[in-house]
Design a protein around this motif. Structure first.
Motif, PDB file in Angstrom:
ATOM      1  N   ARG A 238       0.823  -1.213   0.000  1.00  0.00           N
ATOM      2  CA  ARG A 238       0.000   0.000   0.000  1.00  0.00           C
ATOM      3  C   ARG A 238       0.858   1.264   0.000  1.00  0.00           C
ATOM      4  O   ARG A 238       2.029   1.242   0.353  1.00  0.00           O
ATOM      5  CB  ARG A 238      -0.935   0.008   1.209  1.00  0.00           C
ATOM      6  CG  ARG A 238      -2.028  -1.043   1.148  1.00  0.00           C
ATOM      7  CD  ARG A 238      -3.074  -0.802   2.231  1.00  0.00           C
ATOM      8  NE  ARG A 238      -4.143  -1.794   2.162  1.00  0.00           N
ATOM      9  CZ  ARG A 238      -4.201  -2.898   2.869  1.00  0.00           C
ATOM     10  NH1 ARG A 238      -3.215  -3.163   3.743  1.00  0.00           N
ATOM     11  NH2 ARG A 238      -5.197  -3.741   2.747  1.00  0.00           N
ATOM     12  N   ALA A 239       0.244   2.352  -0.384  1.00  0.00           N
ATOM     13  CA  ALA A 239       0.923   3.639  -0.410  1.00  0.00           C
ATOM     14  C   ALA A 239       1.367   4.046   0.995  1.00  0.00           C
ATOM     15  O   ALA A 239       0.813   3.574   2.001  1.00  0.00           O
ATOM     16  CB  ALA A 239      -0.020   4.707  -0.977  1.00  0.00           C
ATOM     17  N   PHE A 240       2.377   4.903   1.058  1.00  0.00           N
ATOM     18  CA  PHE A 240       2.819   5.437   2.345  1.00  0.00           C
ATOM     19  C   PHE A 240       1.672   6.173   3.017  1.00  0.00           C
ATOM     20  O   PHE A 240       0.923   6.915   2.380  1.00  0.00           O
ATOM     21  CB  PHE A 240       3.986   6.399   2.146  1.00  0.00           C
ATOM     22  CG  PHE A 240       5.323   5.720   2.091  1.00  0.00           C
ATOM     23  CD1 PHE A 240       6.103   5.608   3.237  1.00  0.00           C
ATOM     24  CD2 PHE A 240       5.798   5.193   0.912  1.00  0.00           C
ATOM     25  CE1 PHE A 240       7.339   4.974   3.199  1.00  0.00           C
ATOM     26  CE2 PHE A 240       7.031   4.561   0.859  1.00  0.00           C
ATOM     27  CZ  PHE A 240       7.808   4.451   2.000  1.00  0.00           C
ATOM     28  N   GLU A 241       1.541   5.978   4.316  1.00  0.00           N
ATOM     29  CA  GLU A 241       0.569   6.700   5.139  1.00  0.00           C
ATOM     30  C   GLU A 241       1.281   7.214   6.379  1.00  0.00           C
ATOM     31  O   GLU A 241       2.375   6.753   6.731  1.00  0.00           O
ATOM     32  CB  GLU A 241      -0.585   5.775   5.547  1.00  0.00           C
ATOM     33  CG  GLU A 241      -1.403   5.251   4.378  1.00  0.00           C
ATOM     34  CD  GLU A 241      -2.500   4.294   4.819  1.00  0.00           C
ATOM     35  OE1 GLU A 241      -2.445   3.812   5.977  1.00  0.00           O
ATOM     36  OE2 GLU A 241      -3.408   4.019   4.004  1.00  0.00           O
ATOM     37  N   GLY A 242       0.680   8.182   7.055  1.00  0.00           N
ATOM     38  CA  GLY A 242       1.248   8.683   8.295  1.00  0.00           C
ATOM     39  C   GLY A 242       2.479   9.551   8.103  1.00  0.00           C
ATOM     40  O   GLY A 242       3.193   9.870   9.058  1.00  0.00           O
ATOM     41  N   ARG A 243       2.772   9.926   6.881  1.00  0.00           N
ATOM     42  CA  ARG A 243       3.822  10.892   6.560  1.00  0.00           C
ATOM     43  C   ARG A 243       3.181  11.884   5.587  1.00  0.00           C
ATOM     44  O   ARG A 243       2.539  11.478   4.622  1.00  0.00           O
ATOM     45  CB  ARG A 243       5.029  10.247   5.870  1.00  0.00           C
ATOM     46  CG  ARG A 243       5.776   9.196   6.719  1.00  0.00           C
ATOM     47  CD  ARG A 243       5.367   7.822   6.302  1.00  0.00           C
ATOM     48  NE  ARG A 243       6.224   6.775   6.855  1.00  0.00           N
ATOM     49  CZ  ARG A 243       5.857   5.947   7.824  1.00  0.00           C
ATOM     50  NH1 ARG A 243       4.652   6.047   8.383  1.00  0.00           N
ATOM     51  NH2 ARG A 243       6.688   5.020   8.246  1.00  0.00           N
ATOM     52  N   ASP A 244       3.366  13.159   5.814  1.00  0.00           N
ATOM     53  CA  ASP A 244       2.754  14.121   4.899  1.00  0.00           C
ATOM     54  C   ASP A 244       3.727  15.248   4.582  1.00  0.00           C
ATOM     55  O   ASP A 244       4.854  15.290   5.087  1.00  0.00           O
ATOM     56  CB  ASP A 244       1.444  14.674   5.472  1.00  0.00           C
ATOM     57  CG  ASP A 244       1.615  15.334   6.835  1.00  0.00           C
ATOM     58  OD1 ASP A 244       2.635  16.027   7.036  1.00  0.00           O
ATOM     59  OD2 ASP A 244       0.738  15.164   7.695  1.00  0.00           O
ATOM     60  N   ALA A 245       3.280  16.148   3.729  1.00  0.00           N
ATOM     61  CA  ALA A 245       4.149  17.221   3.234  1.00  0.00           C
ATOM     62  C   ALA A 245       4.650  18.131   4.353  1.00  0.00           C
ATOM     63  O   ALA A 245       5.696  18.774   4.202  1.00  0.00           O
ATOM     64  CB  ALA A 245       3.408  18.038   2.179  1.00  0.00           C
ATOM     65  N   GLU A 246       3.951  18.176   5.475  1.00  0.00           N
ATOM     66  CA  GLU A 246       4.342  19.075   6.561  1.00  0.00           C
ATOM     67  C   GLU A 246       5.676  18.707   7.192  1.00  0.00           C
ATOM     68  O   GLU A 246       6.345  19.550   7.787  1.00  0.00           O
ATOM     69  CB  GLU A 246       3.255  19.091   7.644  1.00  0.00           C
ATOM     70  CG  GLU A 246       1.958  19.748   7.205  1.00  0.00           C
ATOM     71  CD  GLU A 246       0.944  19.796   8.330  1.00  0.00           C
ATOM     72  OE1 GLU A 246       1.278  19.345   9.455  1.00  0.00           O
ATOM     73  OE2 GLU A 246      -0.179  20.276   8.104  1.00  0.00           O
ATOM     74  N   ILE A 247       6.091  17.452   7.076  1.00  0.00           N
ATOM     75  CA  ILE A 247       7.337  17.053   7.729  1.00  0.00           C
ATOM     76  C   ILE A 247       8.565  17.325   6.861  1.00  0.00           C
ATOM     77  O   ILE A 247       9.703  17.226   7.341  1.00  0.00           O
ATOM     78  CB  ILE A 247       7.326  15.563   8.150  1.00  0.00           C
ATOM     79  CG1 ILE A 247       7.434  14.626   6.941  1.00  0.00           C
ATOM     80  CG2 ILE A 247       6.105  15.252   8.994  1.00  0.00           C
ATOM     81  CD1 ILE A 247       7.631  13.171   7.325  1.00  0.00           C
ATOM     82  N   ALA A 248       8.355  17.689   5.602  1.00  0.00           N
ATOM     83  CA  ALA A 248       9.481  17.867   4.679  1.00  0.00           C
ATOM     84  C   ALA A 248      10.552  18.824   5.205  1.00  0.00           C
ATOM     85  O   ALA A 248      11.743  18.501   5.174  1.00  0.00           O
ATOM     86  CB  ALA A 248       8.976  18.309   3.312  1.00  0.00           C
ATOM     87  N   PRO A 249      10.202  20.014   5.700  1.00  0.00           N
ATOM     88  CA  PRO A 249      11.251  20.929   6.176  1.00  0.00           C
ATOM     89  C   PRO A 249      11.859  20.536   7.524  1.00  0.00           C
ATOM     90  O   PRO A 249      12.806  21.175   7.979  1.00  0.00           O
ATOM     91  CB  PRO A 249      10.522  22.271   6.281  1.00  0.00           C
ATOM     92  CG  PRO A 249       9.091  21.927   6.475  1.00  0.00           C
ATOM     93  CD  PRO A 249       8.868  20.646   5.722  1.00  0.00           C
ATOM     94  N   LEU A 250      11.345  19.480   8.138  1.00  0.00           N
ATOM     95  CA  LEU A 250      11.797  19.085   9.470  1.00  0.00           C
ATOM     96  C   LEU A 250      12.781  17.920   9.444  1.00  0.00           C
ATOM     97  O   LEU A 250      13.250  17.488  10.495  1.00  0.00           O
ATOM     98  CB  LEU A 250      10.588  18.702  10.341  1.00  0.00           C
ATOM     99  CG  LEU A 250       9.507  19.777  10.475  1.00  0.00           C
ATOM    100  CD1 LEU A 250       8.332  19.247  11.293  1.00  0.00           C
ATOM    101  CD2 LEU A 250      10.061  21.044  11.114  1.00  0.00           C
TER     102      LEU A 250
END
Length: 357
Positions: A238-250
């Motif tokens: 299945r596709a990745f879940e529980g990770r979203d674009a908001e964590i990219a700069p972190l």
């Protein structure tokens, strides 16, 4: 116009137990994923004893040449090539003999042509005096003797998950803070999230970890990996879940530990780019599966997801397994062949394998 979300540096960390990929499969994987944000490939299979328990020994000529060829292929694709070295329990006696052996190994890796070097202290005993301080000393030594442009380390405790303390001994007090704030901030630190295999990796968690480590964590994501006795009976598709674009700069980067099945790994891994670009949703799996396997096989995989990823080999009846085998054996595609091999027990992992690799 709304700006496009930031895409962090994505990469593959071949860091699983059991049967490793072939060099041809590695090269094909690099070429397939490079256009989708995957800009590094770290070679660190647990099965390569010359990077782990027998790390002081040199690789034979044919392996050295194969690694050098893979490094050259990565460079041609615009992808950084790295190696994960686990100098097994070197911190128990970092004496002159250990330093000399480590210096020789670093020279060998430099000759291969590496861009990244990962020094991995995971899956080793950690309840020892001055663990963080000795590992800092080792990493400073490595930094002085490697030509790699980027140095990363995996701590002995790379998550808050208490399972690490149960298997490798209780972590020393303030271990991660001591390691993080004592290391040169240019050295990356791998982190798997709240758990060894994290269902969710959120912004608040990553901010706390960055404060603890004195730098943004370098994610080592244990999805879709399916090694270990408990996970090998399942296919993580299945596709990745529980990770979203908001964590990219972190985060410093996002490395993915793939599944044992080379082609099937591409399906979930292709969904990560879209997730970071804010295009998540129920259609991600289908789109990625069609790209990797084609229309007909993608539809079969979608129909069988519950059996492959949820029930697994131990949960399915003999009749269900036999029916799946007939369906996929009739299909001439690498993904279908991997499913048949999985059904036949090709990638079964035992505790003995984990304890000896």
């Amino acid at each position: 116009m709304t700006p496009e979300p930031h895409l962090p540096e994505l990469g593959t960390i071949e860091g699983f137990y059991g049967k490793p990929w072939s060099f041809a499969a590695r090269a094909a994987h690099v070429s397939a994923l490079a256009p989708h944000g995957y800009r590094f490939y770290h070679y660190a299979p647990k099965a390569d004893a010359l990077l782990r328990r027998r790390w002081g020994e040199p690789h034979p000529k044919e392996d050295f040449e194969a690694l050098a060829s893979l490094a050259a292929h990565c460079r041609a694709e615009g992808v950084r090539f790295g190696v994960g070295l686990s100098p097994y329990e070197i911190y128990l006696a970092f004496d002159e003999a250990a330093r000399a052996a480590l210096k020789r190994k670093l020279a060998e890796l430099d000759a291969i042509g590496i861009d990244d070097l990962a020094i991995l202290f995971d899956d080793m005993r950690g309840d020892v005096p001055r663990l963080a301080e000795t590992q800092i000393e080792i990493l400073n030594f490595v930094a002085d003797h490697t030509k790699a442009g980027r140095l990363i380390t995996c701590p002995s405790y790379y998550s808050h998950d208490p399972v690490l303390d149960r298997f490798f001994g209780e972590r020393p007090a303030h271990y991660l803070e001591t390691l993080g704030w004592g290391l040169d901030p240019a050295i990356g630190i791998f982190w798997t999230g709240p758990k060894v295999c994290s269902v969710e990796i959120g912004s608040d968690h990553l901010r706390r970890v960055a404060e603890m480590l004195g730098r943004k964590p370098f994610l080592w994501d244990n999805y879709p990996v399916n090694d270990g006795q408990r996970m090998s009976p399942f296919l993580h598709l299945r596709a990745f879940e529980g990770r979203d674009a908001e964590i990219a700069p972190l985060i410093a980067a996002h490395g993915v530990n793939p599944a044992s099945q080379t082609m099937l790994s591409r399906i979930p891994m292709l969904t990560l780019e879209a997730t970071y670009r804010g295009k998540g949703g129920t259609g991600l799996f289908g789109s990625a599966a069609r790209d990797v396997a084609g229309e007909r096989l993608a539809k079969m995989l979608e129909d069988d997801l519950a059996l492959l990823q949820d029930k697994g080999l131990n949960g399915m009846t003999d009749e269900e397994k036999a029916a799946l085998r007939i369906r996929y054996a009739a299909f001439d595609h690498a993904c279908a062949r991997e499913i048949v091999q999985w059904l036949d027990g090709e990638w079964r992992i035992t505790n003995e394998i984990v304890l000896t690799q």
